[in-house]
Design an enzyme around this catalytic site. Structure first.
Site, PDB file in Angstrom:
ATOM      1  N   ASP A 217     -10.026 110.796  65.781  1.00  0.00           N
ATOM      2  CA  ASP A 217      -9.303 110.117  64.673  1.00  0.00           C
ATOM      3  C   ASP A 217      -9.367 108.407  65.344  1.00  0.00           C
ATOM      4  O   ASP A 217     -10.568 107.887  66.418  1.00  0.00           O
ATOM      5  CB  ASP A 217      -7.456 109.624  65.681  1.00  0.00           C
ATOM      6  CG  ASP A 217      -7.288 109.834  66.976  1.00  0.00           C
ATOM      7  OD1 ASP A 217      -8.156 110.031  68.074  1.00  0.00           O
ATOM      8  OD2 ASP A 217      -6.638 108.718  67.219  1.00  0.00           O
ATOM      9  N   GLU A 284      -5.984 109.984  69.720  1.00  0.00           N
ATOM     10  CA  GLU A 284      -5.976 109.181  71.228  1.00  0.00           C
ATOM     11  C   GLU A 284      -5.781 108.286  71.073  1.00  0.00           C
ATOM     12  O   GLU A 284      -4.905 107.267  72.192  1.00  0.00           O
ATOM     13  CB  GLU A 284      -7.435 109.711  71.424  1.00  0.00           C
ATOM     14  CG  GLU A 284      -8.281 109.043  72.893  1.00  0.00           C
ATOM     15  CD  GLU A 284      -8.063 107.324  72.812  1.00  0.00           C
ATOM     16  OE1 GLU A 284      -8.339 106.744  73.789  1.00  0.00           O
ATOM     17  OE2 GLU A 284      -7.888 106.641  72.406  1.00  0.00           O
TER      18      GLU A 284
END
Length: 628
Positions: A217, A284
């Protein structure tokens, strides 16, 4: 470092006393491998302990010579300083001591570790990695990953319900197409729909696996900044030097780099002895609450506690300091807390406003918070201080006076405080490294220009110093806000505790953990006499010294432990091993403009070195006896 060498350097107090030079009866002269020479077994394995042992109190002083003799008296002093520091500090004041008794070997280094049994393989792969054909293919692998906008938002819902997760399907398909051998040979498990775990089975099940972690991400790109990008934020364009786009630095090189290394090894027919596990998170950038948290649970259920030999995730890199490369794997990580500040007041028509609206009161709170910043603090034995010792020893760009001050601060509290003052001006990163940081990042309130705001809020982000805790931060935060609440005749609900509730007559201020993600500082990864740290350090050095770069890259390199300021996915993996390293092997000059901002880009040659690092780490771990 061999066990024999450690046995020679780390000696008992009795052995040290036996080495008192005859011509200097008041000074011990020996070399140890760590400042904590009197450490217990647990302290040695974990670096410096968090005990109340005063490591600054080992000094030279003139003892009274009695029937026990100088050596005996010195022994009592040293033992007292270690086991009863509070009593000893009064009996033997620090100010009366001029020089240390122990000649400390600070920042010990290891030799570069190059694959031995896999030596021909790594040389052959380096030759391939140096070709233009391989480089362009690798750069395009990263560029293609960047083109998939896997943005992570703070308010993401369930993976089964929120449509914003679906872009991960595209990312999965891309990985399958780009790395066919890896997907044919490794067992892939989808955790919580989109997080990925790969298992590469080794031939020896008695060896603990090597775990490489990363995340797919990226932080969203503000549409208002699109025109400020040199190349579009999701172009993945390689201009001959840089690979452009969001995620090119953070952290798609971790995903693509490790898979590229494995794909290359599979192409050469390599079969591992030690299993390798890949863990790729999906959020994250918002704390890993959907991805890494689920991965951590899956890994514990599948492999068990303390099941991994070591974990390497994103984090530290390396930089050129006056001709010496400093590589800084993070072995510790700061804690975390987001504080939500809500101001609730009566509404009404704006034609009859109170003296202070809710927005004004919230502004007052924010002003007070920023008027009372957290002060950085140097603590001996903490990771930042250890890294500072390495710089003093090996960084020629450090002014001589500052280097001497760093050395003197080992034994003098006065010099330690003086060093704190000097670092405030000298090191722009000192505040972030040595203390709790606070940033007001979100503020919201008001719905109509002629209506008084009834509920406004702000969120303060904190990265908690490794010597502090969320509870300590909450107490301090409450103490700053309480006078503001009293000033405006408001009650205060501070993290569930009511203050001034009976006396307040107008509104309420509420403090809370914004996302229920409060996190203690991470356990410190062992460095002293630690096989995994030696393996990582040796691999870093061999990768640096054999680099394929075409620029004027320094040949001298040092590895120094560092503190991670961010919070990586590894916070969900603490139970898997005590050997967790946050290190991405990227040079400071290999990022065009950093991450989380416009013009994120990575130098192509820098990304190539990351692939080489992953390759060497896998091969070194496969044949080493430094880890279980």
């Amino acid at each position: 470092m061999t066990s024999a060498l450690r046995d020679e350097r780390i000696q008992s107090p009795r052995n040290l006393l036996e080495k008192v030079p005859e011509d200097h009866p008041t000074q011990l002269d020996t070399t140890v491998n760590h400042p904590d020479v009197w450490s217990t077994k647990g302290d040695i394995e974990g670096g410096f302990s968090d005990s109340n042992v005063d490591h600054a109190s080992i000094h030279r002083r003139k003892p009274r010579v009695g029937r026990w003799g100088v050596a005996g008296l010195l022994g009592l002093v040293l033992l007292a300083q270690h086991f009863w520091p509070d009593i000893a500090s009064r009996a033997f004041p620090i100010r009366a001591i001029s020089k240390p008794v122990v000649d400390i070997d600070i920042c010990p280094q290891v030799s570069a570790i190059t694959p031995n049994s896999h030596g021909q393989l790594v040389e052959s792969l380096d030759q391939e990695y140096a070709t233009d054909e391989f480089k362009l293919k690798a750069y395009e692998s990263l560029g293609g990953a960047v083109r998939i906008p896997t943005e992570s938002y703070d308010d993401l819902g369930s993976t089964l319900e929120d449509p914003r997760w679906r872009v991960q399907y595209d990312f999965h398909s891309y990985l399958e197409t780009r790395f066919p051998r890896a997907h044919a040979s490794l067992r892939r498990t989808k955790v919580n729909t989109f997080a990925l775990v790969y298992h590469w089975q080794g031939s020896d099940d008695t060896l603990k696996p090597l775990l490489l972690a990363a995340h797919s991400d990226v932080v969203p790109v503000n549409p208002a900044t699109f025109d400020d990008w040199i190349n579009p934020p999701y172009s993945g364009y390689f201009d001959g030097e840089w690979i452009w786009g969001r995620g090119s630095c953070d952290d798609k090189p971790g995903v693509i780099g490790s898979l590229t290394a494995i794909e290359s090894l599979l192409e050469r027919g390599f079969e591992p002895t030690r299993s390798v596990v890949l863990a790729f998170g999906i959020d994250e950038e918002r704390g890993g609450i959907t991805g890494a948290r689920a991965i951590g649970k899956y890994l514990l259920e599948t492999y068990g506690e303390d099941s991994m030999a070591m974990i390497v995730d994103e984090g530290g890199g390396f930089s050129d300091e006056s001709g010496t490369i400093f590589a800084t794997p993070a072995v510790a990580e700061k804690g975390y807390l987001d504080v939500r500040i809500e101001v609730l007041t009566p509404g009404g028509h704006s034609s009859r406003p109170p003296k202070h609206t809710g927005i004004g009161i919230l502004s007052n709170v924010v002003t007070e918070l920023e008027a009372h910043p957290h002060e950085p603090k140097l603590i001996r034995g903490r990771t930042y201080y250890q890294g500072l010792q390495c710089r003093a020893k090996y960084d020629d760009s450090l002014p001589p006076a500052l280097r001497e001050l760093v050395e003197d601060s080992l034994f003098s509290d006065e010099k330690l405080h003086e060093l704190e003052t000097q670092l405030l001006d000298f090191d722009p990163d000192f505040y972030a490294q040595a203390g709790t940081t606070q940033a007001i990042d979100i503020i919201s309130g008001g719905v109509k220009v002629n209506a008084l705001p009834e509920a406004v809020f702000a969120i303060a982000n904190h990265r908690i110093a490794d010597h502090s805790s969320p509870s300590e931060l909450m107490d301090r935060f409450s103490g700053i806000v309480a006078p503001v609440a009293a000033k405006h005749n408001m009650s205060l609900n501070a993290f569930g505790k009511s203050i001034n509730a009976n006396d307040a007559t107008w509104g309420e201020i509420r403090l809370s953990d914004a996302f229920n993600t409060a996190l203690e500082p991470a356990p410190v990864t062992p460095t002293t006499a630690s096989g995994p740290y030696e393996l990582l350090s040796g691999t870093i050095l061999s990768t640096l010294k054999s680099n394929l770069r075409t620029d004027d890259f320094p040949t001298s390199a040092v590895v120094a432990p560092a503190l991670s300021l961010g919070n990586t996915d590894t916070k969900h993996y603490w139970k898997l091993t005590k050997h967790i390293f946050r290190y991405g092997h990227r040079g400071a000059d290999d990022g065009y403009n950093g991450a989380h901002t416009i013009n994120e880009a990575i130098r192509g040659e820098g990304f190539l070195e990351q692939i080489r690092f992953f390759t060497r780490l896998i091969l070194n771990a496969d044949e080493t006896n430094l880890v279980d």
